[in-house]
Write a protein that holds these residues in place. Structure first.
Motif, mmCIF file in Angstrom:
data_model
loop_
_atom_site.group_PDB
_atom_site.id
_atom_site.type_symbol
_atom_site.label_atom_id
_atom_site.label_comp_id
_atom_site.label_asym_id
_atom_site.label_seq_id
_atom_site.Cartn_x
_atom_site.Cartn_y
_atom_site.Cartn_z
ATOM 1 N N GLN A 177 0.820 -1.203 0.000
ATOM 2 C CA GLN A 177 0.000 0.000 0.000
ATOM 3 C C GLN A 177 0.864 1.268 0.000
ATOM 4 O OE1 GLN A 177 -3.164 -0.362 3.167
ATOM 5 N NE2 GLN A 177 -2.069 -2.276 3.564
ATOM 6 N N LEU A 178 0.319 2.327 -0.578
ATOM 7 C CA LEU A 178 0.962 3.635 -0.519
ATOM 8 C C LEU A 178 0.367 4.430 0.635
ATOM 9 C CD1 LEU A 178 1.014 4.625 -4.308
ATOM 10 C CD2 LEU A 178 2.929 3.805 -2.927
ATOM 11 N N ARG A 179 1.218 5.084 1.386
ATOM 12 C CA ARG A 179 0.743 5.922 2.492
ATOM 13 C C ARG A 179 0.260 7.275 1.956
ATOM 14 N NH1 ARG A 179 5.089 3.261 4.909
ATOM 15 N NH2 ARG A 179 4.556 2.182 6.848
ATOM 16 N N THR A 180 -0.677 7.866 2.650
ATOM 17 C CA THR A 180 -1.089 9.223 2.336
ATOM 18 C C THR A 180 -0.006 10.189 2.804
ATOM 19 O OG1 THR A 180 -2.195 9.519 4.460
ATOM 20 C CG2 THR A 180 -3.512 8.605 2.646
ATOM 21 N N ALA A 181 -0.067 11.431 2.319
ATOM 22 C CA ALA A 181 0.905 12.438 2.739
ATOM 23 C C ALA A 181 0.835 12.666 4.244
ATOM 24 C CB ALA A 181 0.649 13.740 1.990
ATOM 25 N N SER A 182 -0.382 12.725 4.792
ATOM 26 C CA SER A 182 -0.520 12.942 6.234
ATOM 27 C C SER A 182 -0.035 11.730 7.024
ATOM 28 C CB SER A 182 -1.978 13.251 6.585
ATOM 29 O OG SER A 182 -2.837 12.185 6.197
ATOM 30 N N GLY A 183 -0.293 10.520 6.490
ATOM 31 C CA GLY A 183 0.183 9.312 7.162
ATOM 32 C C GLY A 183 1.695 9.234 7.190
ATOM 33 N N THR A 184 2.330 9.630 6.079
ATOM 34 C CA THR A 184 3.787 9.639 6.015
ATOM 35 C C THR A 184 4.366 10.636 7.020
ATOM 36 O OG1 THR A 184 3.842 8.984 3.692
ATOM 37 C CG2 THR A 184 5.782 10.112 4.549
ATOM 38 N N GLU A 185 3.766 11.810 7.091
ATOM 39 C CA GLU A 185 4.266 12.840 7.996
ATOM 40 C C GLU A 185 4.134 12.391 9.453
ATOM 41 O OE1 GLU A 185 6.128 16.173 9.329
ATOM 42 O OE2 GLU A 185 6.028 15.333 7.304
ATOM 43 N N ARG A 186 3.017 11.774 9.795
ATOM 44 C CA ARG A 186 2.843 11.258 11.163
ATOM 45 C C ARG A 186 3.903 10.214 11.481
ATOM 46 N NH1 ARG A 186 -2.666 11.369 9.803
ATOM 47 N NH2 ARG A 186 -2.638 9.112 9.384
ATOM 48 N N LEU A 187 4.161 9.325 10.517
ATOM 49 C CA LEU A 187 5.151 8.287 10.723
ATOM 50 C C LEU A 187 6.546 8.879 10.912
ATOM 51 C CD1 LEU A 187 6.059 5.343 10.786
ATOM 52 C CD2 LEU A 187 6.104 5.368 8.280
ATOM 53 N N ALA A 188 6.904 9.869 10.085
ATOM 54 C CA ALA A 188 8.224 10.487 10.196
ATOM 55 C C ALA A 188 8.405 11.182 11.539
ATOM 56 C CB ALA A 188 8.433 11.485 9.049
ATOM 57 N N VAL A 189 7.377 11.882 11.992
ATOM 58 C CA VAL A 189 7.448 12.556 13.293
ATOM 59 C C VAL A 189 7.549 11.522 14.407
ATOM 60 C CG1 VAL A 189 6.162 13.982 14.928
ATOM 61 C CG2 VAL A 189 6.225 14.609 12.499
#
Length: 365
Positions: A225-237
């Motif tokens: 699956q591809l993550r959403t932009a908001s999901g990616t940002e949450r994961l990075a933080v």
């Protein structure tokens, strides 16, 4: 070799040449200059010879030749050295090759006949010092299937090993179908937590571009699956603030195109989106692209370049525009080439592949 080199790369090439002139081994050069392995140090030495105008001294490297025995049939496989694809960084990698047409016994027999040490000890996720052949319940075929998993690899020798294994499997009768995938792992456990978080954030920005180099049916499927932009940002933080990265990794599902759950067990980030392939050139270029991308994220300038280049195509994220994905893949390869992190040859190969991928049933996929 690119005509323009960074001062750091030029200095390392010259130092490699000086050390070799003074009797150092390639292992010595790799250790002192920070290269992944002796084969990569050898490539740097060749770069030094070119800088010094001593091209006549560059030796011709003999291709790897292995014999394969399949039942009563024997064949000789020639695998050229891809020194122009070599990665001048210290990233290790691994690969999982899913294929059909052969079972675990046949695959192991063919690989061992070619002099490649491997094990067949059932389905497992353990990293081994040798190749392993395992079953995989996700594969669908009436005439056998298996997954062939590498040990930890690096540099030119690692890429040669991958191409050799794929060539042996093809000769043994292996092929790929729609159920097959090809996963690669990049070792990131030696990076700082900040650099790991940067990779997560940057990959999220470029995830759409990587899909331009895979078959459409693999894009955002249930296994990758591809993550959403908001999901990616949450994961990075979340990753950047974590006090226990392996625990953080264990809380995430592995069925993403960019899988961070593999860090818990292997200290790697795993790329799962690629369709099945027994094309060694394609696999080498895919590894080269990712190690170059990860290398870019290690420096402030490189990370900022990746983020700035991605903004030009931000509107694509989440859409289904195949042409923009293909354009993005080419833009990414050229950007990394211009940063001197991806070789001219690897970039040219990737540009030619984007939007021009053989069918899912072709071993050249």
């Amino acid at each position: 070799m690119p005509q323009a080199l960074t001062p750091e790369t030029r200095e390392r090439y010259i130092r490699a040449l000086d050390m070799r002139d003074n009797g150092s081994t390639f292992a010595d050069i790799a250790r002192v200059c920070g290269y992944a392995d002796p084969a990569t140090a050898r490539y740097a030495w060749i770069g030094g010879l070119r800088l010094a105008g001593r091209e006549a001294e560059i030796p011709t490297r003999t291709p790897r030749r292995v014999g394969v025995q399949v039942n009563s049939r024997r064949a000789t496989i020639t695998v050229p050295q891809l020194e122009s694809f070599v990665q001048l960084n210290a990233f290790t990698f691994g690969i999982e090759i899913e294929c059909v047409g052969v079972n675990t016994h046949t695959a192991k027999q063919a690989l061992e006949a070619a002099g490649i040490t491997c094990e067949n000890n059932g389905y497992n996720h353990n990293t081994r010092p040798v190749w392993k052949v395992v079953t995989d319940g996700s594969l669908s075929s009436r005439d056998g299937s298996c997954e062939v998993v590498s040990p930890v690899l690096s540099g030119t020798d690692g890429l040669t090993e991958v191409r050799t294994v794929m060539a042996v499997l093809r000769t043994a009768g292996a092929r790929i179908n729609e159920s097959c995938g090809m996963h690669i792992h990049i070792g990131v456990d030696t990076l700082t937590q900040e650099h790991q978080a940067r990779i997560i954030r940057a990959y999220g920005k470029w995830s759409w571009a990587f899909t331009g180099l895979i078959l459409q049916r693999r894009v955002n499927n249930r296994w990758a699956q591809l993550r959403t932009a908001s999901g990616t940002e949450r994961l990075a933080v979340d990753w950047g603030m974590s006090h226990d990265l392996r625990h953080t990794a264990s809380r995430h599902d592995r069925y993403y195109a960019f899988n961070i759950a593999s860090f818990q067990r292997h200290g790697t980030f795993e790329m799962r989106a690629h369709h099945g392939s027994l094309n060694g050139m394609n696999a080498s270029a895919w590894v080269a692209l990712h190690t170059a991308f990860f290398e870019a994220c290690k420096t402030d300038d490189g990370f900022n370049n990746m983020m700035n280049l991605a903004q030009a195509q931000d509107e694509y994220n989440g859409s289904n525009d195949r042409n923009q994905a293909i354009d993005g893949a080419k833009r990414l390869a050229v950007g990394l080439r211009n940063m001197r992190l991806l070789s001219v040859e690897a970039c040219a190969y990737l540009e030619s592949r984007a939007g021009n991928i053989p069918s899912a049933r072709s071993n050249n996929s």
